[in-house]
Scaffold this motif. Structure first.
Motif, PDB file in Angstrom:
ATOM      1  N   LEU A  58       3.075  54.425  18.515  1.00 35.83           N
ATOM      2  CA  LEU A  58       3.192  55.881  18.464  1.00 35.83           C
ATOM      3  C   LEU A  58       1.837  56.490  18.800  1.00 35.83           C
ATOM      4  O   LEU A  58       0.894  56.402  18.022  1.00 35.83           O
ATOM      5  CB  LEU A  58       3.672  56.334  17.083  1.00 35.83           C
ATOM      6  CG  LEU A  58       5.031  55.782  16.644  1.00 35.83           C
ATOM      7  CD1 LEU A  58       5.432  56.364  15.297  1.00 35.83           C
ATOM      8  CD2 LEU A  58       6.096  56.047  17.683  1.00 35.83           C
ATOM      9  N   ASP A  59       1.751  57.102  19.983  1.00 37.19           N
ATOM     10  CA  ASP A  59       0.493  57.648  20.477  1.00 37.19           C
ATOM     11  C   ASP A  59       0.456  59.179  20.441  1.00 37.19           C
ATOM     12  O   ASP A  59      -0.390  59.802  21.068  1.00 37.19           O
ATOM     13  CB  ASP A  59       0.236  57.168  21.896  1.00 37.19           C
ATOM     14  CG  ASP A  59       1.306  57.620  22.879  1.00 37.19           C
ATOM     15  OD1 ASP A  59       2.242  58.352  22.473  1.00 37.19           O
ATOM     16  OD2 ASP A  59       1.219  57.251  24.063  1.00 37.19           O
ATOM     17  N   ASP A  60       1.384  59.771  19.707  1.00 37.99           N
ATOM     18  CA  ASP A  60       1.490  61.224  19.572  1.00 37.99           C
ATOM     19  C   ASP A  60       1.834  61.916  20.887  1.00 37.99           C
ATOM     20  O   ASP A  60       1.536  63.097  21.075  1.00 37.99           O
ATOM     21  CB  ASP A  60       0.222  61.831  18.968  1.00 37.99           C
ATOM     22  CG  ASP A  60      -0.048  61.341  17.551  1.00 37.99           C
ATOM     23  OD1 ASP A  60       0.813  60.642  16.988  1.00 37.99           O
ATOM     24  OD2 ASP A  60      -1.112  61.662  17.008  1.00 37.99           O
ATOM     25  N   GLY A  61       2.475  61.187  21.801  1.00 35.70           N
ATOM     26  CA  GLY A  61       2.901  61.758  23.068  1.00 35.70           C
ATOM     27  C   GLY A  61       4.418  61.749  23.197  1.00 35.70           C
ATOM     28  O   GLY A  61       5.117  61.039  22.470  1.00 35.70           O
ATOM     29  N   PRO A  62       4.940  62.533  24.127  1.00 36.80           N
ATOM     30  CA  PRO A  62       6.388  62.648  24.318  1.00 36.80           C
ATOM     31  C   PRO A  62       7.094  61.318  24.616  1.00 36.80           C
ATOM     32  O   PRO A  62       8.226  61.109  24.175  1.00 36.80           O
ATOM     33  CB  PRO A  62       6.527  63.611  25.497  1.00 36.80           C
ATOM     34  CG  PRO A  62       5.244  64.359  25.539  1.00 36.80           C
ATOM     35  CD  PRO A  62       4.193  63.437  25.018  1.00 36.80           C
ATOM     36  N   ALA A  63       6.444  60.409  25.330  1.00 40.23           N
ATOM     37  CA  ALA A  63       7.096  59.133  25.657  1.00 40.23           C
ATOM     38  C   ALA A  63       7.388  58.323  24.401  1.00 40.23           C
ATOM     39  O   ALA A  63       8.381  57.583  24.347  1.00 40.23           O
ATOM     40  CB  ALA A  63       6.232  58.328  26.620  1.00 40.23           C
ATOM     41  N   SER A  64       6.563  58.490  23.369  1.00 37.88           N
ATOM     42  CA  SER A  64       6.805  57.735  22.140  1.00 37.88           C
ATOM     43  C   SER A  64       8.061  58.230  21.422  1.00 37.88           C
ATOM     44  O   SER A  64       8.713  57.475  20.705  1.00 37.88           O
ATOM     45  CB  SER A  64       5.591  57.784  21.214  1.00 37.88           C
ATOM     46  OG  SER A  64       5.318  59.104  20.796  1.00 37.88           O
ATOM     47  N   LEU A  65       8.438  59.488  21.639  1.00 32.88           N
ATOM     48  CA  LEU A  65       9.684  59.997  21.061  1.00 32.88           C
ATOM     49  C   LEU A  65      10.884  59.298  21.699  1.00 32.88           C
ATOM     50  O   LEU A  65      11.855  58.974  21.014  1.00 32.88           O
ATOM     51  CB  LEU A  65       9.784  61.513  21.242  1.00 32.88           C
ATOM     52  CG  LEU A  65       8.739  62.338  20.487  1.00 32.88           C
ATOM     53  CD1 LEU A  65       8.808  63.797  20.925  1.00 32.88           C
ATOM     54  CD2 LEU A  65       8.916  62.201  18.985  1.00 32.88           C
ATOM     55  N   GLU A  66      10.808  59.058  22.995  1.00 34.97           N
ATOM     56  CA  GLU A  66      11.878  58.325  23.680  1.00 34.97           C
ATOM     57  C   GLU A  66      11.984  56.911  23.124  1.00 34.97           C
ATOM     58  O   GLU A  66      13.089  56.395  22.924  1.00 34.97           O
ATOM     59  CB  GLU A  66      11.620  58.287  25.185  1.00 34.97           C
ATOM     60  CG  GLU A  66      11.731  59.638  25.847  1.00 34.97           C
ATOM     61  CD  GLU A  66      11.381  59.596  27.329  1.00 34.97           C
ATOM     62  OE1 GLU A  66      11.470  58.525  27.944  1.00 34.97           O
ATOM     63  OE2 GLU A  66      11.013  60.663  27.864  1.00 34.97           O
ATOM     64  N   ALA A  67      10.835  56.283  22.879  1.00 33.87           N
ATOM     65  CA  ALA A  67      10.840  54.926  22.323  1.00 33.87           C
ATOM     66  C   ALA A  67      11.451  54.918  20.924  1.00 33.87           C
ATOM     67  O   ALA A  67      12.213  54.006  20.579  1.00 33.87           O
ATOM     68  CB  ALA A  67       9.424  54.367  22.302  1.00 33.87           C
ATOM     69  N   LEU A  68      11.159  55.930  20.115  1.00 33.48           N
ATOM     70  CA  LEU A  68      11.749  56.011  18.777  1.00 33.48           C
ATOM     71  C   LEU A  68      13.267  56.161  18.856  1.00 33.48           C
ATOM     72  O   LEU A  68      13.999  55.584  18.047  1.00 33.48           O
ATOM     73  CB  LEU A  68      11.161  57.192  18.001  1.00 33.48           C
ATOM     74  CG  LEU A  68       9.771  57.011  17.433  1.00 33.48           C
ATOM     75  CD1 LEU A  68       9.276  58.317  16.830  1.00 33.48           C
ATOM     76  CD2 LEU A  68       9.747  55.900  16.404  1.00 33.48           C
ATOM     77  N   ASP A  69      13.732  56.935  19.820  1.00 36.31           N
ATOM     78  CA  ASP A  69      15.178  57.123  19.980  1.00 36.31           C
ATOM     79  C   ASP A  69      15.891  55.808  20.286  1.00 36.31           C
ATOM     80  O   ASP A  69      17.096  55.688  20.052  1.00 36.31           O
ATOM     81  CB  ASP A  69      15.472  58.139  21.089  1.00 36.31           C
ATOM     82  CG  ASP A  69      15.148  59.566  20.688  1.00 36.31           C
ATOM     83  OD1 ASP A  69      15.144  59.867  19.478  1.00 36.31           O
ATOM     84  OD2 ASP A  69      14.900  60.388  21.591  1.00 36.31           O
ATOM     85  N   GLN A  70      15.163  54.823  20.811  1.00 36.31           N
ATOM     86  CA  GLN A  70      15.761  53.538  21.172  1.00 36.31           C
ATOM     87  C   GLN A  70      15.725  52.509  20.043  1.00 36.31           C
ATOM     88  O   GLN A  70      16.297  51.430  20.176  1.00 36.31           O
ATOM     89  CB  GLN A  70      15.045  52.957  22.406  1.00 36.31           C
ATOM     90  CG  GLN A  70      15.102  53.859  23.616  1.00 36.31           C
ATOM     91  CD  GLN A  70      16.518  54.261  23.989  1.00 36.31           C
ATOM     92  OE1 GLN A  70      17.406  53.427  24.057  1.00 36.31           O
ATOM     93  NE2 GLN A  70      16.733  55.543  24.223  1.00 36.31           N
ATOM     94  N   LEU A  71      15.050  52.834  18.921  1.00 32.99           N
ATOM     95  CA  LEU A  71      14.974  51.878  17.810  1.00 32.99           C
ATOM     96  C   LEU A  71      16.351  51.607  17.222  1.00 32.99           C
ATOM     97  O   LEU A  71      17.190  52.506  17.135  1.00 32.99           O
ATOM     98  CB  LEU A  71      14.077  52.421  16.698  1.00 32.99           C
ATOM     99  CG  LEU A  71      12.583  52.498  16.956  1.00 32.99           C
ATOM    100  CD1 LEU A  71      11.886  53.078  15.730  1.00 32.99           C
ATOM    101  CD2 LEU A  71      12.014  51.133  17.292  1.00 32.99           C
ATOM    102  N   GLN A  72      16.551  50.376  16.793  1.00 35.33           N
ATOM    103  CA  GLN A  72      17.776  50.028  16.069  1.00 35.33           C
ATOM    104  C   GLN A  72      17.682  50.673  14.678  1.00 35.33           C
ATOM    105  O   GLN A  72      16.690  50.484  13.983  1.00 35.33           O
ATOM    106  CB  GLN A  72      17.909  48.511  15.932  1.00 35.33           C
ATOM    107  CG  GLN A  72      18.184  47.807  17.233  1.00 35.33           C
ATOM    108  CD  GLN A  72      19.533  48.203  17.803  1.00 35.33           C
ATOM    109  OE1 GLN A  72      20.516  48.350  17.081  1.00 35.33           O
ATOM    110  NE2 GLN A  72      19.578  48.414  19.104  1.00 35.33           N
ATOM    111  N   PRO A  73      18.682  51.419  14.248  1.00 37.20           N
ATOM    112  CA  PRO A  73      18.609  52.146  12.974  1.00 37.20           C
ATOM    113  C   PRO A  73      18.869  51.251  11.757  1.00 37.20           C
ATOM    114  O   PRO A  73      19.817  51.452  11.002  1.00 37.20           O
ATOM    115  CB  PRO A  73      19.680  53.215  13.137  1.00 37.20           C
ATOM    116  CG  PRO A  73      20.685  52.580  14.039  1.00 37.20           C
ATOM    117  CD  PRO A  73      19.892  51.721  14.989  1.00 37.20           C
ATOM    118  N   ARG A  74      18.011  50.276  11.532  1.00 37.74           N
ATOM    119  CA  ARG A  74      18.180  49.331  10.415  1.00 37.74           C
ATOM    120  C   ARG A  74      18.027  50.003   9.056  1.00 37.74           C
ATOM    121  O   ARG A  74      18.407  49.442   8.048  1.00 37.74           O
ATOM    122  CB  ARG A  74      17.179  48.191  10.549  1.00 37.74           C
ATOM    123  CG  ARG A  74      17.325  47.419  11.832  1.00 37.74           C
ATOM    124  CD  ARG A  74      16.333  46.264  11.893  1.00 37.74           C
ATOM    125  NE  ARG A  74      16.028  45.837  13.237  1.00 37.74           N
ATOM    126  CZ  ARG A  74      16.810  45.116  14.011  1.00 37.74           C
ATOM    127  NH1 ARG A  74      17.990  44.749  13.578  1.00 37.74           N
ATOM    128  NH2 ARG A  74      16.431  44.762  15.218  1.00 37.74           N
TER     129      ARG A  74
END
Length: 151
Positions: A58-74
């Motif tokens: 998480l680098d505080d940039g918009p691309a990291s939000l896209e990466a978070l959206d792809q996380l498996q919701p464990r």
């Protein structure tokens, strides 16, 4: 950490989920150090740890939000973890908006609830959005960021 009785206690007592930033009595939000507030709200330790364990930085940039959206919701099987993670996700979304959208700032409602105020004057309860994301994945953080960056 899962403390089973805590979720039940919150429901019985109407305890709120979310973040509040409280300062000395009588002090207005505008008097607070904006950069200090931004730093405080950007910590999001639990979210950062969850992301790191999944290989997401998480680098505080918009691309990291896209990466978070792809996380498996464990986290969805653990109500307490889900609540804390939702809080962090909302604060992280707000951090990205404040740091990348011109004119966006943190603002505190009278109850201490942090919201993002856009240059248009619109105030967005990003913590509420983070909780919705943690519960069912919608709205996606990246989509909400795209909407807010156009205001």
């Amino acid at each position: 950490m899962n403390i089973p009785f805590l979720g039940g206690w919150r429901r019985r007592h109407g305890a709120a989920r979310g973040a509040a930033v409280l300062g000395p009595e009588g002090r207005e939000a505008g008097d607070r150090d904006a950069e200090g507030l931004t730093e405080l709200l950007s910590e999001c330790e639990l979210l950062r740890a969850q992301a790191e364990s999944a290989g997401v930085t998480l680098d505080d940039g918009p691309a990291s939000l896209e990466a978070l959206d792809q996380l498996q919701p464990r986290w969805r099987d653990d109500e307490e973890l889900q609540s804390w993670l939702g809080n962090d996700a909302g604060l992280y979304l707000g951090t990205v908006v404040v740091r990348t959208v011109p004119g966006a700032v943190w603002h505190l409602w009278p109850d201490g609830q942090p919201v993002v105020r856009l240059v248009s004057g619109r105030e967005v309860d990003v913590v509420e959005a983070g909780h919705a994301w943690a519960v069912d994945g919608a709205p996606e953080l990246s989509q909400l960021y795209a909407e807010l960056s156009e205001c």
